[in-house]
Write an enzyme that holds these catalytic residues in place. Sequence first.
Site, PDB file in Angstrom:
ATOM      1  N   PRO A   1       0.880  -1.107   0.063  1.00 53.39           N
ATOM      2  CA  PRO A   1      -0.030   0.049  -0.180  1.00 53.39           C
ATOM      3  C   PRO A   1       0.865   1.362   0.046  1.00 53.39           C
ATOM      4  CG  PRO A   1      -0.425  -1.548   1.899  1.00 53.39           C
ATOM      5  CD  PRO A   1       0.715  -1.990   1.349  1.00 53.39           C
ATOM      6  N   GLU A   2       0.366   2.080  -0.822  1.00 55.37           N
ATOM      7  CA  GLU A   2       1.381   3.498  -0.991  1.00 55.37           C
ATOM      8  C   GLU A   2       0.339   4.610  -0.119  1.00 55.37           C
ATOM      9  OE1 GLU A   2       3.649   4.545  -3.920  1.00 55.37           O
ATOM     10  OE2 GLU A   2       3.982   2.552  -4.846  1.00 55.37           O
TER      11      GLU A   2
END
Length: 265
Positions: free
Chosen positions: A2-3
């Site tokens: 996840p960014e």
Amino acid sequence: MPELPEVETVVRGLQNTIIGETILDLEVPWEKALIADDPYESMVGKSITGVRRRAKYIVIELDRGALVVHLRMTGKLTPLFSEKHVTVMLHFESGNSLYFKDTRKFGRMVYTEDPHDMLAHLGPEPLGEVFTPNLFYKMLRGKNRIIKPLLLDQTFLAGLGNIYVDEALFQSGIQPLSIASAIPRIRVKSLYSAIKSILSASIQAQGTTVLNFSHGDNQSGTYQGALQVYGRGGEPCLQCEQPIVKIKVGQRGTHYCEGCQKKYS
Ligand SMILES: [Zn+2]
């Protein structure tokens, strides 16, 4: 992994669901996932007063202290129970629960009395008000480092990951091996705008992903379709049709176009 946009999406979902809940009980099937001196003592009876994002951390504010969560590779926070891969369960007085699901089990939830102290090492937020084109230029001017790993360095700028750095460098015409201090001011300005617009567009695109996120294992979101260089090694550049080059920069797969991106050194 996840960014920033994915984490922001999770945070927005949690803001609508868990604020106001009071922790009644907790279960920790995977002990390493929860870091707290005395989890029961420090968390039970506390109410959730807010949820926010700092870099890629989710900060769940309690009426005293906070839970700081890093999802790492595969972590998810969901109200939906499942037998598998649950590392931490928070049960609320309302009867609702929050499950930390994590197939790879690298995600961590930390109870801290002082989240500001724990997160103080992080650089400015790319979507925050403090981060201006002038500040960005000053930050880069002092750095004789390669631009790609510098942008990934969370103590320099918080929240950017591999995909969005490649995309932002492409949009601003900067080759990933360029030296930060050599990038001219006008290019820094385009890089600044690219970072902001890519992150904002991606947050928009992730809005629909929250549902998928809870119901299945689709983490890709809808921004995937908008990627210009990331994951397109060997395919023609959408601007100039030269094949996109894929190299390694500091162990990370890096995509760029030799025709469209200039190396500053
Ligand atoms: Zn090109």
